[in-house]
Design a protein around this motif. Structure first.
Motif, PDB file in Angstrom:
ATOM      1  N   PRO A  64      39.779  48.517  87.424  1.00 58.89           N
ATOM      2  CA  PRO A  64      38.751  49.020  86.499  1.00 58.89           C
ATOM      3  C   PRO A  64      39.352  49.300  85.131  1.00 58.89           C
ATOM      4  CG  PRO A  64      39.412  50.739  88.053  1.00 58.89           C
ATOM      5  CD  PRO A  64      40.057  49.465  88.517  1.00 58.89           C
ATOM      6  N   PRO A  65      38.549  49.244  84.068  1.00 64.25           N
ATOM      7  CA  PRO A  65      39.052  49.433  82.708  1.00 64.25           C
ATOM      8  C   PRO A  65      39.790  50.753  82.492  1.00 64.25           C
ATOM      9  CG  PRO A  65      36.830  48.541  82.649  1.00 64.25           C
ATOM     10  CD  PRO A  65      37.114  48.882  84.082  1.00 64.25           C
ATOM     11  N   ASN A  66      39.361  51.807  83.182  1.00 64.09           N
ATOM     12  CA  ASN A  66      40.009  53.105  82.960  1.00 64.09           C
ATOM     13  C   ASN A  66      41.460  53.117  83.435  1.00 64.09           C
ATOM     14  OD1 ASN A  66      38.732  53.088  85.690  1.00 64.09           O
ATOM     15  ND2 ASN A  66      39.736  55.081  85.857  1.00 64.09           N
ATOM     16  N   GLN A  67      41.842  52.192  84.339  1.00 69.11           N
ATOM     17  CA  GLN A  67      43.229  52.108  84.804  1.00 69.11           C
ATOM     18  C   GLN A  67      44.087  51.233  83.888  1.00 69.11           C
ATOM     19  OE1 GLN A  67      43.539  50.932  88.911  1.00 69.11           O
ATOM     20  NE2 GLN A  67      42.439  52.744  89.663  1.00 69.11           N
ATOM     21  N   ALA A  69      43.472  51.263  80.273  1.00 66.80           N
ATOM     22  CA  ALA A  69      43.242  51.688  78.887  1.00 66.80           C
ATOM     23  C   ALA A  69      44.505  52.184  78.197  1.00 66.80           C
ATOM     24  CB  ALA A  69      42.166  52.779  78.862  1.00 66.80           C
ATOM     25  N   ASN A  70      45.381  52.876  78.908  1.00 63.25           N
ATOM     26  CA  ASN A  70      46.604  53.439  78.310  1.00 63.25           C
ATOM     27  C   ASN A  70      47.676  52.354  78.228  1.00 63.25           C
ATOM     28  OD1 ASN A  70      48.830  54.840  77.483  1.00 63.25           O
ATOM     29  ND2 ASN A  70      48.708  56.433  79.057  1.00 63.25           N
ATOM     30  N   THR A  71      47.878  51.821  77.035  1.00 63.63           N
ATOM     31  CA  THR A  71      48.864  50.743  76.849  1.00 63.63           C
ATOM     32  C   THR A  71      50.128  51.242  76.144  1.00 63.63           C
ATOM     33  OG1 THR A  71      47.788  50.097  74.785  1.00 63.63           O
ATOM     34  CG2 THR A  71      47.113  48.945  76.802  1.00 63.63           C
ATOM     35  N   GLU A  72      50.328  52.543  76.158  1.00 63.04           N
ATOM     36  CA  GLU A  72      51.568  53.124  75.621  1.00 63.04           C
ATOM     37  C   GLU A  72      52.198  54.021  76.684  1.00 63.04           C
ATOM     38  OE1 GLU A  72      50.691  55.072  71.954  1.00 63.04           O
ATOM     39  OE2 GLU A  72      50.184  53.208  70.910  1.00 63.04           O
ATOM     40  N   CYS A  73      52.312  53.455  77.860  1.00 60.73           N
ATOM     41  CA  CYS A  73      52.793  54.196  79.030  1.00 60.73           C
ATOM     42  C   CYS A  73      54.119  53.606  79.485  1.00 60.73           C
ATOM     43  CB  CYS A  73      51.750  54.095  80.153  1.00 60.73           C
ATOM     44  SG  CYS A  73      52.392  54.488  81.794  1.00 60.73           S
ATOM     45  N   SER A  74      55.167  54.407  79.499  1.00 60.22           N
ATOM     46  CA  SER A  74      56.467  53.903  79.961  1.00 60.22           C
ATOM     47  C   SER A  74      57.321  55.035  80.511  1.00 60.22           C
ATOM     48  CB  SER A  74      57.216  53.200  78.819  1.00 60.22           C
ATOM     49  OG  SER A  74      57.509  54.116  77.780  1.00 60.22           O
ATOM     50  N   GLN A  75      57.987  54.744  81.615  1.00 55.82           N
ATOM     51  CA  GLN A  75      58.941  55.679  82.223  1.00 55.82           C
ATOM     52  C   GLN A  75      60.258  55.573  81.465  1.00 55.82           C
ATOM     53  OE1 GLN A  75      58.604  57.645  85.204  1.00 55.82           O
ATOM     54  NE2 GLN A  75      60.573  58.493  84.672  1.00 55.82           N
ATOM     55  N   GLY A  76      60.842  56.694  81.095  1.00 60.44           N
ATOM     56  CA  GLY A  76      62.083  56.684  80.329  1.00 60.44           C
ATOM     57  C   GLY A  76      63.291  56.255  81.148  1.00 60.44           C
ATOM     58  N   GLU A  77      64.291  55.710  80.470  1.00 59.76           N
ATOM     59  CA  GLU A  77      65.616  55.376  81.031  1.00 59.76           C
ATOM     60  C   GLU A  77      65.572  54.300  82.106  1.00 59.76           C
ATOM     61  OE1 GLU A  77      67.386  59.005  82.314  1.00 59.76           O
ATOM     62  OE2 GLU A  77      67.527  59.849  80.283  1.00 59.76           O
ATOM     63  N   ILE A  78      64.518  53.487  82.121  1.00 63.05           N
ATOM     64  CA  ILE A  78      64.426  52.426  83.125  1.00 63.05           C
ATOM     65  C   ILE A  78      65.543  51.393  82.942  1.00 63.05           C
ATOM     66  CG2 ILE A  78      62.998  50.531  83.978  1.00 63.05           C
ATOM     67  CD1 ILE A  78      62.092  53.330  84.787  1.00 63.05           C
ATOM     68  N   VAL A  79      65.803  51.012  81.695  1.00 68.83           N
ATOM     69  CA  VAL A  79      66.850  50.019  81.433  1.00 68.83           C
ATOM     70  C   VAL A  79      68.185  50.499  81.973  1.00 68.83           C
ATOM     71  CG1 VAL A  79      68.173  48.838  79.647  1.00 68.83           C
ATOM     72  CG2 VAL A  79      65.705  49.008  79.428  1.00 68.83           C
ATOM     73  N   PRO A 104      54.693  58.523  84.552  1.00 68.79           N
ATOM     74  CA  PRO A 104      54.565  58.493  83.091  1.00 68.79           C
ATOM     75  C   PRO A 104      53.113  58.504  82.605  1.00 68.79           C
ATOM     76  CG  PRO A 104      55.170  56.332  83.920  1.00 68.79           C
ATOM     77  CD  PRO A 104      55.275  57.282  85.080  1.00 68.79           C
ATOM     78  N   CYS A 105      52.164  58.103  83.467  1.00 66.03           N
ATOM     79  CA  CYS A 105      50.750  58.096  83.035  1.00 66.03           C
ATOM     80  C   CYS A 105      49.861  58.046  84.277  1.00 66.03           C
ATOM     81  CB  CYS A 105      50.459  56.923  82.101  1.00 66.03           C
ATOM     82  SG  CYS A 105      51.199  55.347  82.609  1.00 66.03           S
ATOM     83  N   LYS A 106      49.505  59.226  84.750  1.00 66.43           N
ATOM     84  CA  LYS A 106      48.694  59.320  85.962  1.00 66.43           C
ATOM     85  C   LYS A 106      47.334  58.666  85.739  1.00 66.43           C
ATOM     86  CE  LYS A 106      50.909  63.512  87.684  1.00 66.43           C
ATOM     87  NZ  LYS A 106      50.728  64.935  88.088  1.00 66.43           N
ATOM     88  N   GLY A 107      46.894  57.917  86.740  1.00 70.23           N
ATOM     89  CA  GLY A 107      45.598  57.246  86.668  1.00 70.23           C
ATOM     90  C   GLY A 107      45.662  55.856  86.088  1.00 70.23           C
TER      91      GLY A 107
END
Length: 424
Positions: A64-67, A69-79, A104-107
């Motif tokens: 669904p679109p609400n899942q 919508a957030n395109t600035e979501c990232s978990q830190g230190e993954i690299v 990093p971004c619930k939902g």
């Protein structure tokens, strides 16, 4: 003076742009599954990684679109996590649970996207309690990409081992001990044991994985005969100088013997103590270096013997910069890399550098060497660094002389520790 590094991963980094190096991108939508990185040829080097969401299209099917919508979501230190687990291996499998919390971004429906390069390398696997032997051809030196000690599968080093000793395949311990021990050497032996690397998983039979390459370095020799007023010149067309060995005195009866009476050639065990240290302080990290023999011949190691200065040096790949006094030196690496300074000098050693509109009196003193570790102290480990070439920072080793700052450095990936020039 900071010792000259021989990690030389600058040369390995150059491989990234060559046609023989492949770059892959893997996207895993279902975070409950495992992401697999692999190289048919060479070993893995993780370049970029994202756990989260950077656009609304990737892994969007059926969502669904609400899942999305957030395109600035990232978990830190993954690299950093992926590099520790995967760099230097031919195959690496990871699940999202290794990244830990928080979310990093619930939902938001997240995915794991990894970009990695397959670097040409020699891969060595050594079972616990055995000796790992790293070896290069003559004229080459070792440069370690990565090393890990532990267990990551149930097929490697399993002969006659009970199931309980090979079942733990999440026993990961990235190690820099191999690079610390072996970088810059032609050959190197290190034991795969808990006493060397520690025990990351008690009761599990482990193995050591090492990925390394062999790099050519050019070695030059300069011999200057006779008078202490004669000048010896060291230079590198590519890279910077690293003095390996030096002799002021006499070690044979043939060198610089023309026209000399036999009595001046008989002592072939004549050497000035500390010669190599003097040359390293004055020349390491420079592209060119000229010095009078009198600089090293402070005493006469063998009166009556005709002496010479014999120097062996290597040209190491490096980024080289010169900054005139009162200006700012700016050291810069690509994203994801950090600075490691080979060496730095503040002073004047010629009458051609930084001379525009300067009176002769300010450039006549070319015996103004001042090796300094301040650039390394300020810049090592940073992605970029700015430092002023000034007396207030480095001191004034020659009042009245217009000086300049010379810096030689490489750009390194975090976790790889460059080493000092090895003894030969």
């Amino acid at each position: 003076m900071l010792g000259l590094s021989t990690t030389l991963l600058l040369a390995a980094t150059c491989l990234l742009t060559s046609p023989g190096v492949s770059t892959e991108t893997v996207i895993t939508c279902n975070v409950d599954t495992v992401q697999r990185l692999s190289c048919d040829i060479g070993v893995i080097r993780v370049e970029e990684a994202l756990y989260g969401r950077a656009d609304a299209e990737t892994c969007s099917e059926g969502r669904p679109p609400n899942q999305l919508a957030n395109t600035e979501c990232s978990q830190g230190e993954i690299v950093d996590v992926l590099k520790r687990r995967c760099d230097g291996k031919t195959v690496c499998e990871v699940s999202v649970n290794v990244f830990g919390t928080p979310d990093p971004c619930k939902g938001t429906f997240k995915y794991l996207q990894t970009k990695y390069t397959c670097l040409p390398a020699i891969r060595l696997v050594t079972c616990e309690h055995s000796l790992a032997q790293l070896q290069c051809d003559q004229g080459q030196v070792i440069s370690v990409y990565g090393g890990s000690y532990g267990r990551y599968d149930q097929t490697t080093c399993t002969y006659k081992r009970p199931a309980s000793q090979i079942q733990n395949v999440d026993c990961s311990q990235h190690t820099s001990i191999v690079s610390e021990s072996c970088n810059g050497k032609n050959s190197c032996t290190i034991k795969a044991s808990n006493s060397v690397f520690g025990d990351p998983c008690y009761g599990t039979y482990k193995y050591l994985e090492v990925a390394y390459t062999c790099l050519f370095v050019s070695t030059e020799r300069a011999i200057t005969c006779g008078s202490r007023h004669n000048v010896q010149r060291l230079s590198c067309d590519i890279g910077v100088i690293g003095v390996r060995a030096a002799l002021f005195g006499r070690s044979d009866s043939e060198t610089c013997s023309e026209g000399r009476p036999e009595s001046q050639l008989t002592n072939t065990e004549c050497s000035q103590v500390g010669t190599v240290d003097v040359l390293k302080r004055r020349c390491d990290g420079k592209r060119e270096c000229e010095l009078n023999i009198q600089v090293v011949g402070t005493t006469d190691p063998c009166p009556g013997i005709y002496k010479y200065l014999d120097t062996y040096y290597t040209c190491f790949p490096a980024i080289y910069s010169v900054t005139c006094e009162s200006s700012l030196a700016h050291l810069q690496c690509d994203e994801g890399q950090i600075i490691f300074v080979y060496g730095a000098h503040y002073g004047r050693s010629d009458q051609t550098t930084c001379i525009y509109q300067r009176p002769a009196g300010q450039i006549s003193n070319v015996d103004c060497p001042n090796p300094t570790g301040k650039v390394a102290d300020s810049c090592n480990g940073k992605n970029s660094c700015t430092i002023r070439a000034s007396n207030s920072v480095f001191g004034d080793s020659c009042p009245g002389t217009y000086k300049y700052l010379e810096v030689a450095y490489i750009c390194e990936y975090p976790g790889v520790i460059p080493q000092q020039l090895p003894e030969y």
